[in-house]
Design an enzyme around this catalytic site. Sequence first.
Site, PDB file in Angstrom:
ATOM      1  N   ASP A 237     -25.472  25.281 -35.346  1.00  0.00           N
ATOM      2  CA  ASP A 237     -24.269  24.471 -35.526  1.00  0.00           C
ATOM      3  C   ASP A 237     -23.032  25.139 -34.925  1.00  0.00           C
ATOM      4  O   ASP A 237     -22.010  24.488 -34.727  1.00  0.00           O
ATOM      5  CB  ASP A 237     -24.033  24.161 -37.014  1.00  0.00           C
ATOM      6  CG  ASP A 237     -24.973  23.063 -37.516  1.00  0.00           C
ATOM      7  OD1 ASP A 237     -25.864  22.663 -36.745  1.00  0.00           O
ATOM      8  OD2 ASP A 237     -24.821  22.616 -38.669  1.00  0.00           O
TER       9      ASP A 237
ATOM     10  N   LEU B 146      -3.512  -2.931   1.456  1.00  0.00           N
ATOM     11  CA  LEU B 146      -3.766  -3.285   2.848  1.00  0.00           C
ATOM     12  C   LEU B 146      -5.141  -2.834   3.278  1.00  0.00           C
ATOM     13  O   LEU B 146      -5.816  -3.488   4.072  1.00  0.00           O
ATOM     14  CB  LEU B 146      -2.703  -2.661   3.749  1.00  0.00           C
ATOM     15  CG  LEU B 146      -1.364  -3.402   3.699  1.00  0.00           C
ATOM     16  CD1 LEU B 146      -0.344  -2.690   4.566  1.00  0.00           C
ATOM     17  CD2 LEU B 146      -1.521  -4.852   4.148  1.00  0.00           C
TER      18      LEU B 146
ATOM     19  N   ASP C 209       3.989  -3.826  -2.950  1.00  0.00           N
ATOM     20  CA  ASP C 209       2.676  -3.256  -2.645  1.00  0.00           C
ATOM     21  C   ASP C 209       1.749  -3.317  -3.853  1.00  0.00           C
ATOM     22  O   ASP C 209       0.554  -3.086  -3.746  1.00  0.00           O
ATOM     23  CB  ASP C 209       2.811  -1.824  -2.153  1.00  0.00           C
ATOM     24  CG  ASP C 209       3.390  -0.928  -3.218  1.00  0.00           C
ATOM     25  OD1 ASP C 209       4.616  -0.960  -3.418  1.00  0.00           O
ATOM     26  OD2 ASP C 209       2.604  -0.228  -3.892  1.00  0.00           O
TER      27      ASP C 209
END
Lengths: 526, 420
Positions: free
Chosen positions: A36, A422, A286
């Site tokens: 653990d 673009l 844009d």
Amino acid sequence: MHLTVWTYEGPPHVGAMRVATAMKDLHYVLHAPQGDTYADLLFTMIERIPRRPPVTYTTFQARDLGSDTATLFKDSVQAAYERFQPKAMIVGASCTAELIQDDPGGLAEALQLPIPVVPLELPAYQRKENWGAAETFYHLVRALAGPHAPPPGERRESSPDGTPRCNILGPTALGFRHRDDVREVVALLQELGVAINVVAPLDAAPADLARLGEADFNVVLYPEIADTAARWLKRTFGQPMTSVIPIGVNATCDFIREVAALAELDAQPMLERQQSRLPWYSRSIDSTYLTGKRVFVFGDATHVLAAAKVARDELGFEVVGLGTYSREFAREVRALAKEMGLEALITDDYLEVEQRVTELQPELVLGTQMERHIAKRLGIACAVISSPIHVQDFPAAHSPQMGFEGANVLFDTWVHPLMMGLEEHLLGMFREDFEFNENAAPSHLGRYGGPTAVASPEPAAPEPAPAVPASDGEPCWAPDAEKALGQIPFFVRGKARRNTESFAREQGVSTITVETLYDAKAHFSR
Amino acid sequence: MSEALQRISVAPPVLRERGQREVFCGLTGIVWLHRKIQDAFFLVVGSRTCAHLIQSAAGVMIFSEPRFGTAIIDERDLAGLADVNEELDREVTRLLDRRPDIKLLFLVGSCPSEVIKLDLHRAAERLSQRFMPNVRVLNYSGSGIETTFTQGEDACLAALVPEMAHTTERQLMVVGALADVVEDQFRSLFDAMGIGPVTFLPPRQSAELPAVGEETCYLLAQPFLTDTALALNQRGARRLAAPFPLGEEGTTGWLKAAAKEFGVSDEKFAQATAAGRRRARHAVGAQREQLENKRVFFFPDSQLEIPLARFLYRELGMELLEVGTPYLHQEHLDCELPALPEAVQLSEGQDVELQLDRCRELKPDIVVCGLGLANPLEADGITTKWSIELLFTPIQGYEQAGDCAELFCRPLRRRQVLRV
């Protein structure tokens, strides 16, 4: 019993460790077998904290089970107290120790240590990490602040100097950007004229928790962790709590208004000064190409609720699916999904999430590290917005999610993985350019996320998508239609395929031709 | 070959400690075993902690659908509201329906399954009957109350031994998971010596599980295979005493043990190994300057510590401060222990706080330790090498001897180059 491949949350004692590791002068003795201790590496390797988590593991073995694991536990508590000299301790059991029922709380109490020792009962077979963190924080707050509570019926004294004061509750170790969110929110509150009484659990000592009652109200940053404690503080000290999570520009403004109302201050001057770049960047032409980008949102409830709203309202995306693994907050997520005309996916089954993403074919996934892997495999852009997280989610740079700077970070990290506007058009126009094609990664992403663009004179012809679907009533693709589909840019091809097939089914068309493809396009663009 | 790498029976003094152990449990072995045996699935029957451990130890979630998973026991199973065996059968059936490529299924016991005494052996038999011949179902325990880290591989391989067919053929078996590339190199070295047939345990495909019998000799490729060796011995096989194939010297000793057993002439042995030995010496020699006289401290982790310490001491001239190991198997280390300096401090088991005290006191030049301790020590100005890399990197054999040395050089070199 249920099968899990990957898990979104650890067991509840890991939540307790997140609280303990965040704090100072606190030590956690965990009754647990060897192995653990793996949880230490979450903190030392993922978060890169430069010290060991303040946790002692009793490390019992099979041969101890028949004899005396209780003594082992008591000795470990005593030794940890002597070595680390903490100002308070928490004690509890991990999943295996829960089964042997040694009663860590009772055993520790019997030692009569001169510091507060807070017992934790975290049922490992029912609950998970966030719940464990919330429960641990609540019990610590109760044990340490409780003794300073005003007598029933009496009101808490307000600040002596008249400056409104608040606590900031919720940030822990191993939290998604908690470190940076705190810095951002502290700055916001101070600018507004609110003093910070205590930030907890992050960097708080037990003595700080004892002072929690001195604040006028509580700011709850992560309800998954702080909600239980904040509600107790409200009942006990009459401290109101905030409900708005300041993620995104709108929510940050709402948060300022909410805090200003609680503190009886004027929010207006600060709202007028706000200088996040997100609103302008989102309006900049844009960003037009971001309109209607289909996003899928999954993670913890707090981040999902916030991210879905920011995606829709501040970036103009279309949220096509959302969900959470936080069952404790499923109701809130369902409500938002309904408002968005969707059905929320409430699950902690990674395979189910993967299936939903595959079906929806979003253009962007906002999720956890798990969804990042799903998205990577499906070739979908992705940004991480929530735990579970990995080492890269602890960036060296200040990268909050909250506040106005946080909104800037959201804009950058969510938009960056997408194809630029673009570039997207050019790909659509000249699909067979040998260097600049669908198999080339977006230029601004370097070689990440796509196969290397080797300058081969052959156009990248082969269609990687699975071929003709099976014949059980499903429409199949004629070769020319398949080819036309292949010419659709890859980042919308999944959507086109799905739309065309559902259109064909609707129309009873068994063979999809180029005509069907364009009919479907027209149909869905109405 | 050096005289020191011969078998002896003198035991060096060992510091034995009991306290907090900063080590993984045996479940962690699944991280490499599921890649090694390509048609096997490892189903842990355990808790969310088990699932979280394997996921965290694996570090990155790179596999779309990994060949391991956890059947998480929940409160209904514990309260007796659900029949755990029925639940398990249902989950296994669903799993095998989805993964028809799986030929070998391991039910892997965990701390919770051991504590509630879930009989996975019977479950495996029951499921095997149902799914044979398509899928064989086996079980082993990787629980932290019984196994430390690499002992999980030991338990897994030991579970395979009863499944092996019987053979009367004389053969050499190489036991312990090795990187495929290392396996291929060893195979061709044995070929060059005319030793054969050579088989490997674990196999890459479950159908290639080697047979075993009285004429089988085996070489341990890993130092942590106590139970596997016992199981093989019970099947009549015989262990060849040898050092472990780390470094030029260890690899030579390891190969030599097989050569001797199979009557390979010294000349033929020299011929087969000359090139590898030369390359290994060259590659290791190139790192010696960096490591010579540097003081190294090992925290217990994988049981590879003793052979690694021997390599660093003898071939790189490092000074050994403390060599901690989770479990010291005197017999399997019979060719390793005598090669260590007499004054070396060995320790078995762990009390991590006391060991850290000793470590800080000694101020080593480099510390080999697990992931939980490495960054905290680095922050104290102590250079570390995380030990898990020694298991996830091919380090055995001639061609990897230099790489093994390099793993220790890099952290030291990094400290030198950084000017920040």
